[in-house]
Design a protein around this motif. Sequence first.
Motif, PDB file in Angstrom:
ATOM      1  N   VAL A 119      -0.568   0.181   4.919  1.00  0.00           N
ATOM      2  CA  VAL A 119      -0.452   1.353   4.058  1.00  0.00           C
ATOM      3  C   VAL A 119      -1.585   2.310   4.384  1.00  0.00           C
ATOM      4  N   SER A 120      -1.278   3.594   4.357  1.00  0.00           N
ATOM      5  CA  SER A 120      -2.316   4.614   4.520  1.00  0.00           C
ATOM      6  C   SER A 120      -2.274   5.551   3.315  1.00  0.00           C
ATOM      7  N   ARG A 121      -3.407   6.184   3.075  1.00  0.00           N
ATOM      8  CA  ARG A 121      -3.509   7.091   1.925  1.00  0.00           C
ATOM      9  C   ARG A 121      -4.004   8.454   2.385  1.00  0.00           C
ATOM     10  N   ASP A 122      -3.502   9.493   1.715  1.00  0.00           N
ATOM     11  CA  ASP A 122      -3.934  10.851   2.040  1.00  0.00           C
ATOM     12  C   ASP A 122      -5.270  11.150   1.372  1.00  0.00           C
ATOM     13  N   GLY A 123      -5.732  12.374   1.502  1.00  0.00           N
ATOM     14  CA  GLY A 123      -7.028  12.768   0.942  1.00  0.00           C
ATOM     15  C   GLY A 123      -7.108  12.636  -0.565  1.00  0.00           C
ATOM     16  N   ALA A 124      -5.966  12.676  -1.247  1.00  0.00           N
ATOM     17  CA  ALA A 124      -5.946  12.547  -2.705  1.00  0.00           C
ATOM     18  C   ALA A 124      -5.711  11.098  -3.132  1.00  0.00           C
ATOM     19  N   TYR A 143       3.179   5.659   7.677  1.00  0.00           N
ATOM     20  CA  TYR A 143       1.860   5.077   7.932  1.00  0.00           C
ATOM     21  C   TYR A 143       1.095   5.885   8.968  1.00  0.00           C
ATOM     22  N   ASN A 144      -0.153   6.214   8.631  1.00  0.00           N
ATOM     23  CA  ASN A 144      -1.055   6.936   9.530  1.00  0.00           C
ATOM     24  C   ASN A 144      -2.286   6.055   9.737  1.00  0.00           C
ATOM     25  N   PRO A 145      -2.454   5.473  10.934  1.00  0.00           N
ATOM     26  CA  PRO A 145      -3.588   4.562  11.168  1.00  0.00           C
ATOM     27  C   PRO A 145      -4.955   5.186  10.885  1.00  0.00           C
ATOM     28  N   ALA A 146      -5.062   6.495  10.991  1.00  0.00           N
ATOM     29  CA  ALA A 146      -6.341   7.157  10.728  1.00  0.00           C
ATOM     30  C   ALA A 146      -6.728   7.062   9.256  1.00  0.00           C
ATOM     31  N   ASN A 205      -4.773 -15.323   1.885  1.00  0.00           N
ATOM     32  CA  ASN A 205      -3.330 -15.380   1.659  1.00  0.00           C
ATOM     33  C   ASN A 205      -2.549 -14.141   2.087  1.00  0.00           C
ATOM     34  N   ILE A 206      -3.162 -12.965   2.022  1.00  0.00           N
ATOM     35  CA  ILE A 206      -2.430 -11.723   2.276  1.00  0.00           C
ATOM     36  C   ILE A 206      -2.993 -10.960   3.474  1.00  0.00           C
ATOM     37  N   ALA A 207      -4.293 -10.768   3.528  1.00  0.00           N
ATOM     38  CA  ALA A 207      -4.899  -9.908   4.549  1.00  0.00           C
ATOM     39  C   ALA A 207      -4.641 -10.394   5.971  1.00  0.00           C
ATOM     40  N   LEU A 208      -4.469 -11.692   6.169  1.00  0.00           N
ATOM     41  CA  LEU A 208      -4.277 -12.231   7.520  1.00  0.00           C
ATOM     42  C   LEU A 208      -2.843 -12.126   8.035  1.00  0.00           C
ATOM     43  N   LEU A 209      -1.894 -11.737   7.187  1.00  0.00           N
ATOM     44  CA  LEU A 209      -0.495 -11.652   7.600  1.00  0.00           C
ATOM     45  C   LEU A 209      -0.273 -10.444   8.511  1.00  0.00           C
ATOM     46  N   SER A 210       0.457 -10.661   9.589  1.00  0.00           N
ATOM     47  CA  SER A 210       0.726  -9.601  10.569  1.00  0.00           C
ATOM     48  C   SER A 210       1.855  -8.695  10.093  1.00  0.00           C
ATOM     49  N   PRO A 211       1.683  -7.395  10.280  1.00  0.00           N
ATOM     50  CA  PRO A 211       2.744  -6.459   9.893  1.00  0.00           C
ATOM     51  C   PRO A 211       4.031  -6.697  10.687  1.00  0.00           C
ATOM     52  N   SER A 212       5.145  -6.406  10.051  1.00  0.00           N
ATOM     53  CA  SER A 212       6.485  -6.467  10.666  1.00  0.00           C
ATOM     54  C   SER A 212       6.881  -7.852  11.162  1.00  0.00           C
ATOM     55  N   THR A 213       6.282  -8.895  10.630  1.00  0.00           N
ATOM     56  CA  THR A 213       6.648 -10.278  10.973  1.00  0.00           C
ATOM     57  C   THR A 213       7.363 -10.885   9.784  1.00  0.00           C
ATOM     58  N   ASP A 214       8.429 -11.638  10.056  1.00  0.00           N
ATOM     59  CA  ASP A 214       9.135 -12.309   8.962  1.00  0.00           C
ATOM     60  C   ASP A 214       8.346 -13.522   8.497  1.00  0.00           C
ATOM     61  N   ASP A 258      -5.474   1.954   4.636  1.00  0.00           N
ATOM     62  CA  ASP A 258      -6.043   1.353   3.434  1.00  0.00           C
ATOM     63  C   ASP A 258      -5.911  -0.165   3.585  1.00  0.00           C
ATOM     64  N   PRO A 259      -6.957  -0.846   4.041  1.00  0.00           N
ATOM     65  CA  PRO A 259      -6.849  -2.287   4.300  1.00  0.00           C
ATOM     66  C   PRO A 259      -6.697  -3.126   3.029  1.00  0.00           C
ATOM     67  N   ASP A 260      -6.940  -2.532   1.872  1.00  0.00           N
ATOM     68  CA  ASP A 260      -6.834  -3.266   0.609  1.00  0.00           C
ATOM     69  C   ASP A 260      -5.483  -3.094  -0.082  1.00  0.00           C
ATOM     70  N   THR A 261      -4.521  -2.463   0.586  1.00  0.00           N
ATOM     71  CA  THR A 261      -3.176  -2.300   0.042  1.00  0.00           C
ATOM     72  C   THR A 261      -2.167  -2.627   1.132  1.00  0.00           C
ATOM     73  N   LYS A 262      -1.147  -3.378   0.751  1.00  0.00           N
ATOM     74  CA  LYS A 262      -0.074  -3.734   1.690  1.00  0.00           C
ATOM     75  C   LYS A 262       1.270  -3.465   1.013  1.00  0.00           C
ATOM     76  N   LYS A 263       2.215  -2.997   1.812  1.00  0.00           N
ATOM     77  CA  LYS A 263       3.587  -2.823   1.339  1.00  0.00           C
ATOM     78  C   LYS A 263       4.334  -4.118   1.604  1.00  0.00           C
ATOM     79  N   ILE A 264       5.071  -4.599   0.598  1.00  0.00           N
ATOM     80  CA  ILE A 264       5.847  -5.830   0.711  1.00  0.00           C
ATOM     81  C   ILE A 264       7.328  -5.460   0.701  1.00  0.00           C
ATOM     82  N   ILE A 265       8.074  -5.986   1.653  1.00  0.00           N
ATOM     83  CA  ILE A 265       9.524  -5.819   1.673  1.00  0.00           C
ATOM     84  C   ILE A 265      10.135  -7.216   1.573  1.00  0.00           C
ATOM     85  N   MET A 266      10.598  -7.549   0.375  1.00  0.00           N
ATOM     86  CA  MET A 266      11.192  -8.860   0.096  1.00  0.00           C
ATOM     87  C   MET A 266      12.688  -8.764   0.360  1.00  0.00           C
TER      88      MET A 266
END
Length: 168
Positions: free
Chosen positions: A117-122, A129-132, A73-82, A135-143
């Motif tokens: 979403v990306s996460r820093d060392g902490a 967003y930093n691709p390096a 339901n969530i992981a397959l959705l493409s970023p920046s697509t309506d 975090d594939p288990d977290t997504k930002k939602i803009i409703m």
Amino acid sequence: MLQASQNRKSGFGLLEIVLAVSLVAGSLVALVAVFLLAQSTVEFSNQKLQAAFLLEEGLEVLRHLRDSGWNQNIALLSPSTDYYLSFDPALSQWSVVGSAPAPLAGLFTRSFKIENVSRDGAANIEAVYNPANDDPDTKKIIMKVSWNFKGREEVLTLEGYLTDLFDN
């Protein structure tokens, strides 16, 4: 002489009537303008409140879809697509669709976008967003909910994060 004095008095009486009618008419016009402005403000406030509820509902639906299955339901959705939410009353089931359904309540269009979403060392979410550090288990939602009010487009947005809590 007496005649001229009476004409002046009746002239002043007519002038007083014209002034009184003008003041009453001006006051009525002002009251009607205030009433129409108040009515428009109430209508806009009601629509804005409905839009806010639709935003909240949208995030709740995405939480439900996340709980039902992150991977399908969530992981397959493409970023920046309506994307849009659709409810099938026959199955009592929500789904994510790529095309806009009919306006909600005949007025509102609700859509959302997913961002990576990306996460820093902490392990804090990074502002940019930093691709390096993805975090594939977290997504930002803009409703987003949009509607037309008196010929102009109004938009409300709400942001949140979803995390794959159940590893599903």
